[in-house]
Design an enzyme around this catalytic site. Structure first.
Site, mmCIF file in Angstrom:
data_model
loop_
_atom_site.group_PDB
_atom_site.id
_atom_site.type_symbol
_atom_site.label_atom_id
_atom_site.label_comp_id
_atom_site.label_asym_id
_atom_site.label_seq_id
_atom_site.Cartn_x
_atom_site.Cartn_y
_atom_site.Cartn_z
ATOM 1 N N ALA A 166 0.816 -1.211 0.000
ATOM 2 C CA ALA A 166 0.000 0.000 0.000
ATOM 3 C C ALA A 166 0.851 1.263 0.000
ATOM 4 O O ALA A 166 0.442 2.290 -0.551
ATOM 5 C CB ALA A 166 -0.942 0.003 1.197
ATOM 6 N N THR A 167 2.033 1.224 0.614
ATOM 7 C CA THR A 167 2.885 2.419 0.627
ATOM 8 C C THR A 167 3.273 2.810 -0.789
ATOM 9 O O THR A 167 3.166 3.978 -1.180
ATOM 10 C CB THR A 167 4.131 2.176 1.489
ATOM 11 N N ASN A 209 -6.465 3.765 10.298
ATOM 12 C CA ASN A 209 -5.699 2.620 10.783
ATOM 13 C C ASN A 209 -5.517 2.604 12.294
ATOM 14 O O ASN A 209 -5.054 1.606 12.848
ATOM 15 C CB ASN A 209 -4.325 2.581 10.111
ATOM 16 N N GLN A 223 -6.975 -0.783 5.089
ATOM 17 C CA GLN A 223 -7.641 -1.345 6.268
ATOM 18 C C GLN A 223 -9.034 -1.885 5.977
ATOM 19 O O GLN A 223 -9.528 -2.761 6.681
ATOM 20 C CB GLN A 223 -7.733 -0.282 7.370
ATOM 21 N N SER A 270 -3.516 -3.503 0.265
ATOM 22 C CA SER A 270 -2.383 -4.241 0.833
ATOM 23 C C SER A 270 -2.804 -5.666 1.137
ATOM 24 O O SER A 270 -3.784 -5.897 1.848
ATOM 25 C CB SER A 270 -1.884 -3.559 2.107
ATOM 26 N N HIS A 282 -1.275 -8.041 2.973
ATOM 27 C CA HIS A 282 -1.054 -8.599 4.308
ATOM 28 C C HIS A 282 -2.062 -8.110 5.341
ATOM 29 O O HIS A 282 -2.085 -8.594 6.471
ATOM 30 C CB HIS A 282 0.377 -8.333 4.786
ATOM 31 N N THR A 326 10.199 -7.320 -12.737
ATOM 32 C CA THR A 326 9.637 -8.657 -12.853
ATOM 33 C C THR A 326 8.598 -8.875 -11.758
ATOM 34 O O THR A 326 8.892 -8.695 -10.575
ATOM 35 C CB THR A 326 10.738 -9.721 -12.740
ATOM 36 N N CYS A 364 3.455 1.534 12.011
ATOM 37 C CA CYS A 364 4.454 2.319 11.284
ATOM 38 C C CYS A 364 5.026 3.444 12.133
ATOM 39 O O CYS A 364 6.037 4.046 11.780
ATOM 40 C CB CYS A 364 3.839 2.911 10.017
#
Length: 387
Positions: A74-75, A155, A183, A203, A205, A241, A327
């Site tokens: 996401a960043t 978040n 989120q 994101s 994860h 790649t 973060c």
């Protein structure tokens, strides 16, 4: 004997679903082809990426799988969306409007436009629930405004923003609306068509997929300037790649959600409400941050008067939780989100973020509540106990 702590930090990251791992394994072992290669192994990898792209498209209710660009997370998606869309709209400078409670990745991308490209930036405040009022955004738009990034779900406090109402303001003016949806995507809350956003960052994860992979939704017709150039992958918007195993895992995680193969958000909300009720009933003066109803089903941001949240967590080795955004851990500064909704520095430092997910059980909730309550009582000032 299970030595794992009770995991209440699902907003920081989620455990990889075993079914996602199984989907990834062939592409970590025997299916190792480069998707740009013309042979059978390459074609197999390319087919797997196309399938994953469709699965992510379905997750967010996008219209076309070509609207999905895979990124490292996401960043990177935030950076590509904010810097890329702003530069494409006005290469020589312009105006960006965002909110005071955005994720630091969003704020950093906005600052890059200011520091390196001559843009101006306006940050709009929020109310005590963490909501930005659409009228406040409308009030600061100018003829130079090219982009408005507003996160879908916060978040830290979980508050959901009224993106559809904001889109009704930005769309007629030709201003692009971006949302960090990292989120909310895993909670079945993200419908990019219904919300009217032009760009959305995702994101893997955060929804029981692998780390190191995310995506940017780009509504058809939205211009974005590539920030990573090279071989022309991802329609020229993200060279390099492709990480085939991670992309396959992201797609598998998305598919589990859209096929109802995982517990529904309603179950998570019930567990959250139970934990919230137990803690509020037993910890004097405890208060909940964020909107009481319009927030993520698994989010619980709790301020405990007179207690340093870091001290509390230090005394709770059997619980995995956090004081705010992962973060920002270790920065020493109070959360900009919490101070933006009116908490003092001391209140912000007394705030605990507990986030519940699909692997959380009723037993986890009861045990965690008992541990938190007993430990909090040992740390409370006598004046709080007396009250």
């Amino acid at each position: 004997m299970n030595t794992q702590p009770i995991y209440l930090d699902h907003q920081a990251t989620t455990p990889l679903d075993e079914r996602v791992l199984q989907a990834m394994l062939p592409f970590l072992t025997r299916e190792y082809g480069n998707p740009s290669s013309p042979h059978a192994l390459g074609r197999s990898a390319a087919k797997a990426i196309r399938s994953a792209r469709r699965q992510v498209t379905d997750l967010i209710c996008a219209k076309n799988e070509l609207e999905i660009v895979f990124t490292s997370g996401a960043t990177e998606a935030n950076h590509l969306a904010i810097v890329g869309a702003a530069l494409a709209a006005r290469p020589t400078g312009g105006h960006v409007v965002t909110t005071a409670i955005e994720h630091k990745a969003v704020l950093a991308a906005c600052r890059r436009l200011v520091d390196h490209h001559g843009y101006t930036l306006t940050q709009v405040g929020v109310d005590a629930y963490g909501r930005v009022h659409p009228a406040d955004i409308a009030a600061v738009l100018t003829r130079h405004t090219v982009l408005v990034p507003v996160m879908h779900a916060n978040n830290e406090i979980g508050t959901l923003q009224r993106l559809a109402a904001i889109a009704e303001i930005t769309a007629p003016r030709g201003i692009r609306l971006h949302t960090d949806a990292a989120q909310s995507a895993g909670s079945g809350l993200l419908d990019v068509t219904e919300l009217g956003v032009d760009l959305a960052s995702l994101s893997s994860h955060k929804l029981h997929g692998p780390k190191g992979i995310g995506a940017l939704y780009i509504r058809g017709g939205t211009r974005v300037t590539a920030q990573q150039t090279g071989g022309g992958q991802e329609r020229g918007l993200r060279a390099g790649t492709p990480n085939v195993p991670a992309i396959v895992g992201f797609g598998a995680a998305a598919h589990l959600i859209t096929t109802d193969a995982v517990p529904p958000p309603a179950r998570i909300r019930v567990l959250r409400d139970r934990l919230q009720g137990l803690l509020l009933a037993s910890i004097p003066g405890a208060t909940v941050n964020g909107h009481p109803h319009r927030r993520l089903p698994g989010n619980l941001s709790l301020t405990l008067p007179g207690i340093e949240a870091t001290d509390l967590l230090d005394r709770l080795p059997n619980i995995a939780a956090s004081t705010g955004s992962a973060c920002s851990t270790g920065s020493g500064e109070p959360s900009h989100v919490l101070t933006s909704i009116g908490l003092t520095r001391y209140q912000a430092r007394a705030t605990l973020r507990l986030s519940i997910g699909r692997t959380t059980t009723d037993t986890d909730i009861d045990q965690a509540a008992d541990l938190i309550i007993r430990t909090a009582h040992t740390l409370m000032p006598a004046t709080v106990h007396a009250a």
